[in-house]
Design an enzyme around this catalytic site. Structure first.
Site, PDB file in Angstrom:
ATOM      1  N   GLU A   1      -7.744  12.881 -12.570  1.00  0.00           N
ATOM      2  CA  GLU A   1      -8.405  12.821 -13.892  1.00  0.00           C
ATOM      3  C   GLU A   1      -9.343  11.615 -13.990  1.00  0.00           C
ATOM      4  OE1 GLU A   1      -5.125  12.414 -16.610  1.00  0.00           O
ATOM      5  OE2 GLU A   1      -4.330  14.402 -16.214  1.00  0.00           O
ATOM      6  N   PRO A   2     -10.327  11.498 -13.129  1.00  0.00           N
ATOM      7  CA  PRO A   2     -11.191  10.312 -13.195  1.00  0.00           C
ATOM      8  C   PRO A   2     -12.200  10.392 -14.340  1.00  0.00           C
ATOM      9  CG  PRO A   2     -12.004  11.811 -11.527  1.00  0.00           C
ATOM     10  CD  PRO A   2     -10.748  12.428 -12.077  1.00  0.00           C
ATOM     11  N   GLY A   3     -12.449   9.291 -14.971  1.00  0.00           N
ATOM     12  CA  GLY A   3     -13.478   9.220 -16.000  1.00  0.00           C
ATOM     13  C   GLY A   3     -14.519   8.189 -15.606  1.00  0.00           C
ATOM     14  N   ARG A   4     -14.115   6.909 -15.704  1.00  0.00           N
ATOM     15  CA  ARG A   4     -15.022   5.792 -15.455  1.00  0.00           C
ATOM     16  C   ARG A   4     -15.742   5.899 -14.107  1.00  0.00           C
ATOM     17  NH1 ARG A   4     -13.893   0.720 -17.725  1.00  0.00           N
ATOM     18  NH2 ARG A   4     -11.749   1.445 -17.920  1.00  0.00           N
TER      19      ARG A   4
ATOM     20  N   CYS B   1     -23.232  -8.599 -37.641  1.00  0.00           N
ATOM     21  CA  CYS B   1     -22.736  -9.843 -38.251  1.00  0.00           C
ATOM     22  C   CYS B   1     -21.281 -10.109 -37.876  1.00  0.00           C
ATOM     23  CB  CYS B   1     -22.918  -9.774 -39.759  1.00  0.00           C
ATOM     24  SG  CYS B   1     -24.655  -9.562 -40.145  1.00  0.00           S
TER      25      CYS B   1
ATOM     26  N   TYR C   1     -12.730  -5.913 -24.960  1.00  0.00           N
ATOM     27  CA  TYR C   1     -11.925  -6.278 -23.776  1.00  0.00           C
ATOM     28  C   TYR C   1     -12.456  -7.506 -23.065  1.00  0.00           C
ATOM     29  CZ  TYR C   1     -11.340  -1.172 -24.279  1.00  0.00           C
ATOM     30  OH  TYR C   1     -11.152   0.090 -24.750  1.00  0.00           O
TER      31      TYR C   1
ATOM     32  N   ARG D   1     -17.339  -2.602 -25.346  1.00  0.00           N
ATOM     33  CA  ARG D   1     -16.444  -3.125 -24.306  1.00  0.00           C
ATOM     34  C   ARG D   1     -16.400  -4.657 -24.227  1.00  0.00           C
ATOM     35  NH1 ARG D   1     -16.347  -2.334 -19.553  1.00  0.00           N
ATOM     36  NH2 ARG D   1     -14.141  -1.831 -19.386  1.00  0.00           N
TER      37      ARG D   1
END
Ligand code: LLP
Length: 426
Positions: free
Chosen positions: A284-287, A354, A327, A323
């Site tokens: 199940e790869p995404g990135r 802001c 993170y 991101r």
């Protein structure tokens, strides 16, 4: 002069201008405006084929692209045409993949909080299986399947309790994470599932985290799963498929993750050694499919020199790419035009939102002036899908480049789009 960007093979400089495949990105920025997401079709196809090659020697396999990484229809369509199945986590993602041309029987449905309505929708569509994450979910799914007059295909997501050695927010395979069925309860959960006539057990799955750059957590996971599979099957429950989840990392900065072949070869050998080579293998790869196929293009609005820091204020922000703020993620930032005549200076690259957390990169050496364009790299995954309208900022447009061809795959949002569902008081 031509120069490649190390780590980003589909981007290169031609006469000091950054190109994606054969397209001058600055021309795209001028035509479509910024912030702008740009993706390379060749990079997507290359990533898919590296997975397909890694699994080529298994009798059957399916690369289920994790839709959450990037769910734009044209991206899903490209991946469906390249032979991918899909890993979804909502009814919305199901509707997207079907609209993009996916076959329902290539779709697996993950996630800890599926609703009855989503279960009905997925059963009606005829998905490959539900990756079930709790005992209560098993019971609810069985009751929904009964209502629908069908059997629900299920795989149980096992939490193997291994450390993926990644950012705590994107680690999912530890006992204290909300994901999956605890390893120690797994056998009992399978026996319970087998006792429910409205369920049909088809597989086992796991997913231990994301942006994993070492093979060892996967090896630990497979070893744990193998022991469990033997136990489960000794109770007369047959597993047609084994789903090893996603999570393989990419190069954002100086990471050197294994290739799919280097990662999966030893895992496939372990399956062979246990006589499980005939089982269908799912991933199940995404990135690692979309991450380095895309970049976020932004324009420099102002340079603001300071006593301690220089700020490079750009027109993309945390609402476009969350991101870094979420993170503290590192994304490489490069100039679209390489100025040889400007001095390099250190800048914090920040957006107009802001919030002090609205930054894209700290302390970057750039040769820039107001009006220049920058590319924030590795933004193909978890960029557009995590974008928001904070500060009433419209979402970016998206472009897919294919050789010399340019396709606008999503128009820039307008402000009236943003309040289309709102109403003034009478
Ligand atoms: N399968 C399941 C069940 C998942 O939960 C995920 C990601 C994947 C597959 C795909 O993982 P990948 O191959 O993309 O690592 N927003 C975070 C990443 C969250 C990942 C959530 N689950 C980020 O921007 O780093």
């Amino acid at each position: 002069m031509n120069a490649s960007l190390p780590g980003f093979p589909f981007f290169h400089y031609h006469q000091d201008q950054l190109y994606l495949e054969q397209v001058d990105i600055a021309a795209l920025a001028a035509q479509y405006g910024t912030p702008l997401y740009v993706y390379s079709k060749a990079a997507l196809l290359h990533a898919v084929s590296s997975y397909q090659q890694a699994l080529a020697h298994t009798p059957s396999h399916l690369v289920c692209y994790a839709v959450k990484a990037n769910s734009s229809l044209a991206i899903l369509q490209t991946l469906a045409q390249a032979g991918c199945g899909f890993d979804i986590v909502s009814g919305g993602e199901l509707q997207r993949v079907l609209t993009a041309g996916a076959k329902a029987n290539t779709v697996v449905f993950s996630g800890v909080g599926k609703t009855r309505a989503e279960m009905h929708q997925a059963l009606k569509a005829g998905i490959k299986c539900f990756n079930v994450e709790s005992l209560q979910e098993l019971d609810v799914l069985a009751s929904v399947a009964k209502e629908a007059g069908t059997q629900a295909p299920v795989s149980l997501r096992i939490n193997p309790d291994v450390d993926a050695k990644t950012h705590p927010y994107i680690s999912t395979g530890l006992e204290n994470n909300k994901f999956g069925i605890a390893y120690k309860q797994a056998l009992a959960a399978y026996q319970h599932a087998a006792s429910l006539p409205d369920l049909r057990i088809v597989g086992i799955d796991c997913h231990i985290g994301s942006q994993i750059t070492e093979a060892s957590p996967y090896l630990d996971t497979v070893n744990r799963l193998l022991a469990l599979i033997q136990q489960i099957e000794s109770h007369g429950i047959h597993l047609e498929h084994i789903d090893l989840g996603g999570g393989l990392g990419i190069t954002y900065h100086d990471e050197t993750p294994p290739t799919p072949t280097n990662l999966y070869q030893p895992l496939i050998e372990r399956l062979h050694a246990h006589g499980l080579q005939s089982r269908e293998l799912l991933v199940e790869p995404g990135r690692s499919i979309v991450g380095n196929a895309g970049a976020l293009i932004t324009q420099v609005l102002y340079l603001k020199p300071g006593a301690h820091k220089n700020f490079c204020i750009v027109d993309a922000a945390m609402n476009d790419l969350a991101r870094p703020a979420m993170y503290e993620a590192y994304h490489e930032i490069v100039e679209l035009k390489r100025h040889t005549d400007l001095p390099a200076a250190p800048y914090d690259v920040v957006g107009p939102v802001c919030e002090s957390s609205d930054w894209l990169g700290y302390d970057r050496q750039l040769r820039v002036q107001a009006g220049d364009f920058l590319a924030v790299l590795s933004a193909g995954a978890y960029g557009m899908t995590m974008s928001s309208n904070y500060n009433s900022r419209t979402r970016a447009a998206e472009i897919l480049v294919d050789g010399k061809s340019v396709h606008l795959i999503r128009k820039r949002e307008t402000v009236t789009d943003l309040y289309a569902h709102e109403q003034l008081l009478p």
